[in-house]
Design an enzyme around this catalytic site. Structure first.
Site, mmCIF file in Angstrom:
data_model
loop_
_atom_site.group_PDB
_atom_site.id
_atom_site.type_symbol
_atom_site.label_atom_id
_atom_site.label_comp_id
_atom_site.label_asym_id
_atom_site.label_seq_id
_atom_site.Cartn_x
_atom_site.Cartn_y
_atom_site.Cartn_z
ATOM 1 N N HIS A 230 0.851 -1.113 -0.004
ATOM 2 C CA HIS A 230 -0.093 0.092 -0.041
ATOM 3 C C HIS A 230 0.684 1.342 0.029
ATOM 4 C CE1 HIS A 230 -3.232 -2.926 0.923
ATOM 5 N NE2 HIS A 230 -4.023 -1.979 0.109
ATOM 6 N N GLU B 157 -11.279 -10.619 -4.601
ATOM 7 C CA GLU B 157 -9.922 -10.705 -4.025
ATOM 8 C C GLU B 157 -9.300 -12.007 -3.210
ATOM 9 O OE1 GLU B 157 -8.890 -6.803 -2.277
ATOM 10 O OE2 GLU B 157 -10.791 -6.945 -1.015
ATOM 11 N N CYS C 31 -9.903 -3.285 -10.282
ATOM 12 C CA CYS C 31 -9.506 -1.871 -9.680
ATOM 13 C C CYS C 31 -8.194 -2.167 -8.887
ATOM 14 C CB CYS C 31 -10.513 -1.697 -8.592
ATOM 15 S SG CYS C 31 -10.674 -2.785 -7.585
ATOM 16 N N ASP D 79 -4.741 -8.206 -4.134
ATOM 17 C CA ASP D 79 -4.889 -9.383 -3.271
ATOM 18 C C ASP D 79 -5.101 -10.709 -3.904
ATOM 19 O OD1 ASP D 79 -4.330 -8.173 -0.751
ATOM 20 O OD2 ASP D 79 -6.291 -6.977 -0.948
HETATM 21 C C1 PEP Z 1 -6.632 -5.202 -4.572
HETATM 22 O O1 PEP Z 1 -6.371 -5.971 -3.670
HETATM 23 O O2 PEP Z 1 -6.450 -5.279 -5.931
HETATM 24 C C2 PEP Z 1 -7.413 -3.947 -4.294
HETATM 25 C C3 PEP Z 1 -7.745 -2.968 -5.191
HETATM 26 O O3 PEP Z 1 -7.288 -3.423 -2.804
HETATM 27 P P1 PEP Z 1 -6.129 -2.937 -2.173
HETATM 28 O O4 PEP Z 1 -5.035 -2.783 -2.889
HETATM 29 O O5 PEP Z 1 -6.650 -1.803 -1.321
HETATM 30 O O6 PEP Z 1 -6.142 -4.111 -1.161
HETATM 31 MG MG MG Z 2 -7.390 -5.788 -1.690
#
Ligand code: PEP
Ligand code: MG
Length: 585
Positions: free
Chosen positions: A210, A454, A525, A478
């Site tokens: 992140h 995910e 996403c 994920d």
């Molecule tokens: C993902 O896991 O692809 C996602 C968009 O959520 P995050 O990256 O915030 O875990």
């Molecule tokens: Mg995620």
């Protein structure tokens, strides 16, 4: 002497600047430039804090009971001495006078320099004095809290625009700065959104950690997983950050500088070319309409999304409202934040994801359930699991999102679902939140309901999900982590984190196909959506909705404009059937 450090490329482009070393624990210290006319004031602010600490220590010393151990008094003497330390004082003055750092930044910068010298000392007694210096610095910082100078003037903040030729202005406040740290938490990373730095690098982290994701949203060149960069690089060293190759070049020679200056200008030209696409509709050659949405972390990020022509927000990571603070946001604060995002998009849809707290996005210990000591936080109480474990907190968020939906189109997205029971509990709490608002006569709006795919278990039980949800959003970050059992934030296994693994592509392809067959919305996403090298494959698999950082939208649009989605279908099936899909891309 020039040397290079290798890491993982996370955000494109070339940055050239002087290193600012920021210790992880110091990232919460304010970093801003002061005006050139305010240096004396800033030094005075520091002097007042230092004198207050000296007075405090002297008082403690005076009041020591007669039978107190002699060492205690001697230790306080050391602290008093450190407060007067010439190297500390002259160094801090240098950072304020010559670099226009604010006092807190100047103090912690100088502390880092002296702390390293302590680390290198042979004598154990002297080495341990580092802890005393840290305490003294901590006390001064404590005294300065709440006595801040005005934030940097906009003209100075715009250092991002500085380029190679600006290096000639050496030793002025206009020199661009790059941030070097061992690690920076995603919450602290947000503090650097003010574009104070032109690039950054950390020792740890994976491509889809992140911290890397927030760095990418800053749209500045970045490298993570550069192992010992923060040890090898010294405060003020000149560093080139090559965000395309994932390399740091320290103390570059004039020839290397000239080469990277050239690359930097090429990058800017490419950016300008892409900017011409802002108002071009995202249609493939065969006329397929493609939706390019933005991922955001804070309500203010909608401005960046609108500026590149995003068709809406496909992922608002609401957890960033919850991180880096000692008290969780209440309903009103959340409602205002979501409403701001909705209004910021001027009638375009905003997908608000309920909090995804946990794993590498912990909340402050003071704000609630700490995650310390968990052996596998990514497999623990994270995202919807965290929300369902605390219904009052979750209901607060649901009410706030429903209320924001009265101001424009809102989609509500739920992260990390795997079980039917979690789905049913979530829906029942949503009904409950609506009933609470009804009872109080508070206005709210309709929401489209979506689930993130995910966890492989979710991708393998799509029919269950599609029975309850209006749309699905594939979180590839994920999905890859959990399918391949690779910690997305661990640079040691980063080489195995493979978005093109046949198993990952199979789960992505099946999710898209099942949603399309049932006429339900589906989007990606995760970071895969913003990787322009993957656009053709995703189009061929039938994807028509991509959500990514605003900075990636135009590069992906360029791929969309060049693609014939119909023709890509057969090729995509070949890629899917291959044992080495990456070799066909
Ligand atoms: C993902 O896991 O692809 C996602 C968009 O959520 P995050 O990256 O915030 O875990
Ligand atoms: Mg995620």
């Amino acid at each position: 002497m020039t040397f290079s450090v290798h890491g993982l490329a996370v955000s494109r482009g070339i940055a050239i600047g002087r290193a600012v070393l920021v210790a992880s624990s110091r990232a919460d210290v304010a970093h801003y430039f002061i005006q050139a006319t305010k240096t004396a004031e800033e030094i005075q602010r520091l002097r007042v804090a230092r004198d207050a600490v000296a007075e405090e220590i002297a008082r403690v010393q005076r009041d020591l009971p007669k039978d107190a151990p002699h060492e205690l008094s001697a230790l306080l003497d050391v602290h008093l001495m450190l407060l007067q330390d010439e190297q500390l004082i002259s160094g801090v003055k240098h950072w304020i006078n010559d670099r226009l750092y604010n006092a807190e930044w100047a103090l912690t910068t100088q502390y880092e320099i002296i702390a390293r010298q302590f680390d290198d000392m042979e004598d154990e007694y002297l080495r341990e004095r580092k802890a005393d210096l840290e305490q003294v610095v901590e006390r001064i910082l404590g005294h300065m809290k709440g006595v801040a100078s005005p934030v940097l003037p906009a003209a100075v903040a715009g250092s991002r625009a500085l380029r190679q030729q600006d290096l000639l202005l050496d030793d002025t406040m206009d020199v661009p700065l790059v941030l070097i740290a061992h690690d920076i938490s995603p919450a602290d990373m947000l503090q650097f959104k003010q574009s104070l730095f032109v690039g950054f690098a950390t020792d740890v982290g994976g491509k889809t950690s992140h911290t890397a994701i927030v760095a990418r949203s800053l749209d500045i060149p970045a490298v993570v997983g550069a192992r010992s960069a923060s040890q090898l690089i010294e405060q003020d060293d000149w560093v080139i950050i090559d965000g395309d190759a994932g390399v740091l070049i320290v103390d570059p020679s004039p020839i290397i500088l000239a080469e990277y200056g050239f690359k930097q200008r090429q990058g800017e030209l490419e950016r300008q070319r892409l900017n011409r696409l802002i108002h071009t509709p995202a249609l493939t050659l065969d006329g397929q309409k493609v939706e390019l949405l933005a991922n955001i972390e804070m309500p203010d990020d909608t401005a960046g999304a609108v500026s590149v022509g995003a068709a809406g927000v496909g992922l608002f990571r609401s957890e960033f409202l919850f991180m880096g603070r000692s008290k969780l946001p209440d309903e009103q604060e959340q409602y205002l934040a979501y409403r701001k995002a909705v209004e910021g998009m001027n009638g375009l849809p905003v997908t608000i994801r309920t909090v995804d707290i946990g794993s590498d996005k912990p909340i402050d210990k003071l704000a609630g359930r700490a995650q310390d000591g968990q052996l596998n936080p990514a497999l623990g109480l994270r995202a919807i699991r965290w929300s369902l474990a605390d219904p009052p907190m979750f209901l607060t968020q649901l009410r706030a999102i429903l209320r924001a939906a009265a101001h424009g189109p809102v989609n509500l997205l739920v992260p990390m679902l795997a079980h039917g029971s979690e789905i049913r509990q979530t829906l029942s709490l949503l009904d409950h939140a609506r009933a609470e608002l009804d009872n109080k006569g508070i206005a709210y709006g309709p929401v489209q309901l979506g689930a993130m795919i995910e966890i492989p278990a979710a991708a393998l039980t799509l029919k269950l999900f599609l029975r309850y949800f209006d749309f699905l959003s594939i979180g590839t970050n994920d999905l890859i982590q959990y399918t391949l059992a690779i910690d997305r934030a661990d640079e040691a296994v980063a080489h195995l984190y493979d978005p093109c693994h046949p198993a990952v592509l199979r789960l992505v392809a099946d999710t898209i196909a099942e949603c399309n067959a049932q006429g339900k919305g589906v989007s990606v996403c995760g970071e895969m959506a913003g990787d322009s090298g993957m656009t053709r494959l995703l189009l061929g698999l039938g994807l028509r909705s991509f959500s990514m950082h605003p900075s990636q939208i135009l590069a992906v649009k360029q791929q969309v404009l060049r693609a014939d989605a119909g023709k890509l279908q057969r090729w995509a099936q070949e890629v899917l059937a291959s044992e080495e899909p990456a070799s066909l891309l």
